[in-house]
Design a protein around this motif. Structure first.
Motif, PDB file in Angstrom:
ATOM      1  N   ALA A 111       0.820  -1.213   0.000  1.00 31.00           N
ATOM      2  CA  ALA A 111       0.000   0.000   0.000  1.00 31.00           C
ATOM      3  C   ALA A 111       0.853   1.262   0.000  1.00 31.00           C
ATOM      4  CB  ALA A 111      -0.934   0.005   1.211  1.00 31.00           C
ATOM      5  N   MET A 112       2.132   1.122   0.376  1.00 30.76           N
ATOM      6  CA  MET A 112       3.029   2.268   0.378  1.00 30.76           C
ATOM      7  C   MET A 112       3.737   2.431  -0.958  1.00 30.76           C
ATOM      8  SD  MET A 112       4.631   1.793   4.228  1.00 30.76           S
ATOM      9  CE  MET A 112       6.244   1.758   3.549  1.00 30.76           C
ATOM     10  N   ASN A 113       4.017   1.318  -1.652  1.00 32.91           N
ATOM     11  CA  ASN A 113       4.932   1.398  -2.788  1.00 32.91           C
ATOM     12  C   ASN A 113       4.322   0.970  -4.107  1.00 32.91           C
ATOM     13  OD1 ASN A 113       7.316   0.358  -4.551  1.00 32.91           O
ATOM     14  ND2 ASN A 113       8.289   1.628  -2.984  1.00 32.91           N
ATOM     15  N   GLY A 114       3.612  -0.156  -4.142  1.00 31.60           N
ATOM     16  CA  GLY A 114       3.016  -0.606  -5.399  1.00 31.60           C
ATOM     17  C   GLY A 114       3.944  -1.403  -6.285  1.00 31.60           C
ATOM     18  N   LEU A 115       5.133  -1.762  -5.788  1.00 33.70           N
ATOM     19  CA  LEU A 115       6.089  -2.552  -6.565  1.00 33.70           C
ATOM     20  C   LEU A 115       6.506  -3.769  -5.746  1.00 33.70           C
ATOM     21  CD1 LEU A 115       8.379   0.328  -7.872  1.00 33.70           C
ATOM     22  CD2 LEU A 115       6.816  -1.031  -9.259  1.00 33.70           C
ATOM     23  N   SER A 116       6.550  -4.949  -6.373  1.00 33.19           N
ATOM     24  CA  SER A 116       6.920  -6.156  -5.651  1.00 33.19           C
ATOM     25  C   SER A 116       8.390  -6.157  -5.262  1.00 33.19           C
ATOM     26  CB  SER A 116       6.605  -7.392  -6.494  1.00 33.19           C
ATOM     27  OG  SER A 116       7.374  -7.397  -7.676  1.00 33.19           O
ATOM     28  N   VAL A 117       9.235  -5.493  -6.046  1.00 37.58           N
ATOM     29  CA  VAL A 117      10.666  -5.467  -5.752  1.00 37.58           C
ATOM     30  C   VAL A 117      10.927  -4.793  -4.405  1.00 37.58           C
ATOM     31  CG1 VAL A 117      12.914  -4.645  -6.531  1.00 37.58           C
ATOM     32  CG2 VAL A 117      11.258  -5.475  -8.193  1.00 37.58           C
ATOM     33  N   SER A 150       4.928 -10.490  -3.502  1.00 31.00           N
ATOM     34  CA  SER A 150       4.157 -10.497  -4.755  1.00 31.00           C
ATOM     35  C   SER A 150       2.872  -9.693  -4.634  1.00 31.00           C
ATOM     36  CB  SER A 150       3.836 -11.939  -5.171  1.00 31.00           C
ATOM     37  OG  SER A 150       2.887 -12.521  -4.288  1.00 31.00           O
ATOM     38  N   LEU A 151       2.397  -9.423  -3.409  1.00 27.46           N
ATOM     39  CA  LEU A 151       1.169  -8.645  -3.223  1.00 27.46           C
ATOM     40  C   LEU A 151       1.323  -7.208  -3.704  1.00 27.46           C
ATOM     41  CD1 LEU A 151       0.246  -9.910   0.357  1.00 27.46           C
ATOM     42  CD2 LEU A 151      -0.913 -10.519  -1.769  1.00 27.46           C
ATOM     43  N   GLY A 152       2.569  -6.747  -3.875  1.00 31.51           N
ATOM     44  CA  GLY A 152       2.805  -5.369  -4.274  1.00 31.51           C
ATOM     45  C   GLY A 152       2.222  -4.990  -5.612  1.00 31.51           C
ATOM     46  N   ILE A 153       2.042  -5.973  -6.502  1.00 29.18           N
ATOM     47  CA  ILE A 153       1.503  -5.642  -7.820  1.00 29.18           C
ATOM     48  C   ILE A 153      -0.009  -5.821  -7.892  1.00 29.18           C
ATOM     49  CG2 ILE A 153       3.669  -6.175  -8.977  1.00 29.18           C
ATOM     50  CD1 ILE A 153       2.451  -8.818  -9.896  1.00 29.18           C
ATOM     51  N   LEU A 154      -0.652  -6.174  -6.752  1.00 25.98           N
ATOM     52  CA  LEU A 154      -2.105  -6.342  -6.745  1.00 25.98           C
ATOM     53  C   LEU A 154      -2.784  -5.351  -5.813  1.00 25.98           C
ATOM     54  CD1 LEU A 154      -4.552  -7.958  -7.715  1.00 25.98           C
ATOM     55  CD2 LEU A 154      -4.114  -9.609  -5.891  1.00 25.98           C
ATOM     56  N   VAL A 155      -2.227  -5.139  -4.616  1.00 26.13           N
ATOM     57  CA  VAL A 155      -2.816  -4.211  -3.657  1.00 26.13           C
ATOM     58  C   VAL A 155      -2.554  -2.774  -4.117  1.00 26.13           C
ATOM     59  CG1 VAL A 155      -2.748  -3.423  -1.261  1.00 26.13           C
ATOM     60  CG2 VAL A 155      -2.505  -5.860  -1.773  1.00 26.13           C
ATOM     61  N   TYR A 368     -10.412  -8.874 -15.970  1.00 25.15           N
ATOM     62  CA  TYR A 368      -9.274  -9.531 -16.596  1.00 25.15           C
ATOM     63  C   TYR A 368      -7.955  -8.914 -16.117  1.00 25.15           C
ATOM     64  CZ  TYR A 368      -6.041 -11.433 -19.974  1.00 25.15           C
ATOM     65  OH  TYR A 368      -4.966 -12.064 -20.543  1.00 25.15           O
ATOM     66  N   GLY A 369      -7.945  -7.618 -15.830  1.00 29.62           N
ATOM     67  CA  GLY A 369      -6.735  -6.993 -15.302  1.00 29.62           C
ATOM     68  C   GLY A 369      -6.309  -7.622 -13.987  1.00 29.62           C
ATOM     69  N   VAL A 370      -7.278  -7.960 -13.135  1.00 30.62           N
ATOM     70  CA  VAL A 370      -6.974  -8.626 -11.868  1.00 30.62           C
ATOM     71  C   VAL A 370      -6.475 -10.048 -12.129  1.00 30.62           C
ATOM     72  CG1 VAL A 370      -7.940  -9.427  -9.674  1.00 30.62           C
ATOM     73  CG2 VAL A 370      -8.625  -7.209 -10.608  1.00 30.62           C
ATOM     74  N   LEU A 371      -7.114 -10.755 -13.067  1.00 30.89           N
ATOM     75  CA  LEU A 371      -6.654 -12.110 -13.409  1.00 30.89           C
ATOM     76  C   LEU A 371      -5.215 -12.083 -13.914  1.00 30.89           C
ATOM     77  CD1 LEU A 371      -9.629 -13.866 -15.264  1.00 30.89           C
ATOM     78  CD2 LEU A 371      -9.026 -13.911 -12.846  1.00 30.89           C
ATOM     79  N   TYR A 372      -4.929 -11.126 -14.794  1.00 34.58           N
ATOM     80  CA  TYR A 372      -3.570 -10.998 -15.312  1.00 34.58           C
ATOM     81  C   TYR A 372      -2.572 -10.783 -14.177  1.00 34.58           C
ATOM     82  CZ  TYR A 372       0.464  -8.183 -16.504  1.00 34.58           C
ATOM     83  OH  TYR A 372       1.730  -7.667 -16.543  1.00 34.58           O
ATOM     84  N   THR A 373      -2.919  -9.913 -13.240  1.00 30.80           N
ATOM     85  CA  THR A 373      -2.004  -9.582 -12.155  1.00 30.80           C
ATOM     86  C   THR A 373      -1.756 -10.781 -11.252  1.00 30.80           C
ATOM     87  OG1 THR A 373      -2.870  -7.318 -12.215  1.00 30.80           O
ATOM     88  CG2 THR A 373      -1.556  -7.931 -10.314  1.00 30.80           C
ATOM     89  N   ILE A 374      -2.815 -11.524 -10.899  1.00 31.16           N
ATOM     90  CA  ILE A 374      -2.642 -12.706 -10.058  1.00 31.16           C
ATOM     91  C   ILE A 374      -1.811 -13.764 -10.782  1.00 31.16           C
ATOM     92  CG2 ILE A 374      -3.821 -14.586  -8.854  1.00 31.16           C
ATOM     93  CD1 ILE A 374      -6.185 -12.723  -8.430  1.00 31.16           C
ATOM     94  N   THR A 375      -2.086 -13.963 -12.068  1.00 31.26           N
ATOM     95  CA  THR A 375      -1.319 -14.936 -12.840  1.00 31.26           C
ATOM     96  C   THR A 375       0.146 -14.526 -12.919  1.00 31.26           C
ATOM     97  OG1 THR A 375      -3.308 -15.306 -14.178  1.00 31.26           O
ATOM     98  CG2 THR A 375      -1.264 -16.244 -14.988  1.00 31.26           C
ATOM     99  N   THR A 376       0.397 -13.226 -13.028  1.00 30.32           N
ATOM    100  CA  THR A 376       1.770 -12.734 -13.023  1.00 30.32           C
ATOM    101  C   THR A 376       2.449 -13.029 -11.696  1.00 30.32           C
ATOM    102  OG1 THR A 376       1.175 -10.954 -14.548  1.00 30.32           O
ATOM    103  CG2 THR A 376       3.200 -10.679 -13.307  1.00 30.32           C
ATOM    104  N   GLN A 377       1.705 -12.880 -10.601  1.00 29.32           N
ATOM    105  CA  GLN A 377       2.264 -13.215  -9.286  1.00 29.32           C
ATOM    106  C   GLN A 377       2.688 -14.678  -9.231  1.00 29.32           C
ATOM    107  OE1 GLN A 377      -1.377 -11.578  -7.262  1.00 29.32           O
ATOM    108  NE2 GLN A 377       0.112 -10.890  -5.768  1.00 29.32           N
ATOM    109  N   ILE A 378       1.849 -15.563  -9.775  1.00 26.72           N
ATOM    110  CA  ILE A 378       2.183 -16.992  -9.795  1.00 26.72           C
ATOM    111  C   ILE A 378       3.405 -17.231 -10.672  1.00 26.72           C
ATOM    112  CG2 ILE A 378       1.356 -19.284 -10.457  1.00 26.72           C
ATOM    113  CD1 ILE A 378      -1.491 -18.290  -9.821  1.00 26.72           C
TER     114      ILE A 378
END
Length: 440
Positions: A111-117, A150-155, A368-378
């Motif tokens: 919630a602070m950054n938005g990036l998984s890195v 990995s939550l950084g690219i979804l939250v 679909y944007g959410v599906l893409y993001t979750i699949t990217t996390q996997i």
């Protein structure tokens, strides 16, 4: 040459350039611009030029540097250290409590950054050594840090969803709201798994020693106030936006100023922190802008060729696949590509093809944007070449080997697959909140 063959040649040329080590935006933009000139002559240069003008006029683009700056100010000023200390004290008496607290830390970092890195860096440098020092199982906690990051690219405020919004021409605000419940659901599933696993195998996540848990109530409340600071910043930023008092861009500016003010009031806004935050913000913002520009130019050529319609006919008419079968094949292709590409590269490579096809098949592009993001996390955590696996290898202590890293993510990949399946079967998990907010 048939248009279908031209599209295949373009896609193959782009992949070949990527395999040679060229930068993503350079490979995609070059192939798109060259194809435009070869197909339509000198007038073809107007296509990438028009894409550049479209990008420059896209007002929500201003949110990108604001949120990146906010995240770097909060992380560089060591506010994340306060967060971990809060979870350390409050969750220590629970079996697996520090691992559960690490997931909570990752949600707040997201919630602070938005990036998984950023989550990976903070988790590997702050949480992981503490967990190992207190006797937690190294395989389990390595998976905890990778899954949590990995939550950084979804939250929200997810930078990846901003990129998807620009390419798919969807409202950023709705995409962020669509990621809230799936992101919290996934974090909850992680916590349930950790709690149950540590109850069944107590040696994996021991409780803190009594002397470390013996903290006064006043100290606990002080740490709670310090730890809730990022939540207050997030609320100051998002509540006016959700209520309709501010636009998305105005809310991003409020968030950046709130983070700057918080770091200053805590006495941590040094010249070095400010300089690092500004430099990193500029570097990442420019990288994303070049990638978006290249993707828009390449997608315009694809649209002009009618390649999307040709591929839709191939799947639905010639092969006779149902829309759901096509969607599942798309998700599987993301997992394959994720073994050697990052999320932005995957999106800009396939967006010109997948986004119009998903729309043509009748699916909701926000969902679909959410599906893409979750699949990217996997895909990030799928062996043998998952992006997060090598990030963890670079940051992990010497006692954690590559074999430990590979084994650590298997249960979390299964949990994420369950979350993906739930969102696919029940689209309202993603669509209820944006529908409720924007419906009112």
């Amino acid at each position: 040459m048939p248009y279908e063959m031209i599209a295949i040649v373009m896609f193959s040329a782009m992949m070949l350039m990527l395999l040679t080590g060229q930068r993503v935006f350079g490979a995609i933009g070059f192939v798109g611009a060259l194809a435009g000139v070869l197909l339509w002559g000198t007038g073809g240069v107007d296509i990438p030029f028009s894409s550049a003008m479209k990008l420059m006029k896209w007002y929500p683009l201003l949110t990108l540097p604001m949120f990146i700056f906010m995240g770097y100010v909060l992380s560089e000023s060591r506010i994340a250290d306060d967060l971990y200390r809060m979870f350390h004290v409050w969750m220590g008496p629970v079996r697996g409590g520090l691992a559960i607290g690490t997931i909570g830390l990752m949600v707040l970092i997201s919630a602070m950054n938005g990036l998984s890195v950023a989550g990976m860096a903070i988790g590997a440098t702050i949480a992981l050594p503490e967990l190992l020092r207190r006797g937690y199982d190294k395989v389990m906690v390595t998976g905890v840090v990778q899954a949590g990051s990995s939550l950084g690219i979804l939250v929200p405020p997810s930078v990846v969803l901003v990129l998807y919004a620009m390419i798919a021409r969807q409202p950023v605000g709705q995409l962020w709201l669509a990621g809230v419940l799936p992101g919290l659901m996934m974090a909850t599933l992680f916590i349930i798994y950790i709690y149950v696993r540590c109850r069944l195998q107590p040696s994996l996540g021991p409780v803190l020693p009594l002397e470390e848990r013996n903290v006064s109530l006043a100290e606990k409340l002080r740490l709670l106030r310090a730890g809730l600071l990022p939540l207050m910043i997030f609320a100051v930023m998002m509540v006016p936006f959700v209520k309709g008092w501010t636009s998305l861009v105005e809310s991003s500016a409020v968030g950046a100023m709130a983070a700057l003010l918080a770091a200053t009031l805590k006495g941590r806004m040094t010249r070095k922190v400010f300089e690092v935050s500004v430099r990193q913000t500029l570097a990442i913002s420019c990288m994303f802008m070049w990638i978006i520009l290249a993707a828009l130019a390449f997608g315009a050529i694809f649209d002009g060729l009618g390649a999307v319609k040709a591929i839709e006919d191939l799947f639905t008419e010639r092969l006779g696949l149902s829309p759901w079968m096509i969607l599942i094949l798309m998700q599987l292709s993301f997992i394959v590509m994720g073994t050697f590409l990052d999320d932005t590269a995957m999106l800009v490579i396939v967006a010109p093809l997948y986004v119009p096809l998903v729309d043509a098949l009748g699916f909701n592009l926000i969902w679909y944007g959410v599906l893409y993001t979750i699949t990217t996390q996997i895909a990030y955590m799928t062996p043998p070449f998952g992006y997060n696996l090598f990030l963890m290898r670079a940051m992990a202590p010497p006692e954690i080997g590559l074999r430990d890293i590979y084994w650590s993510i298997l249960p979390f990949v299964l949990v994420m697959t369950v979350a993906l399946s739930l969102v696919m079967v029940f689209p309202q998990i993603a669509l209820w909140l944006p529908g409720y907010i924007y419906g009112n």
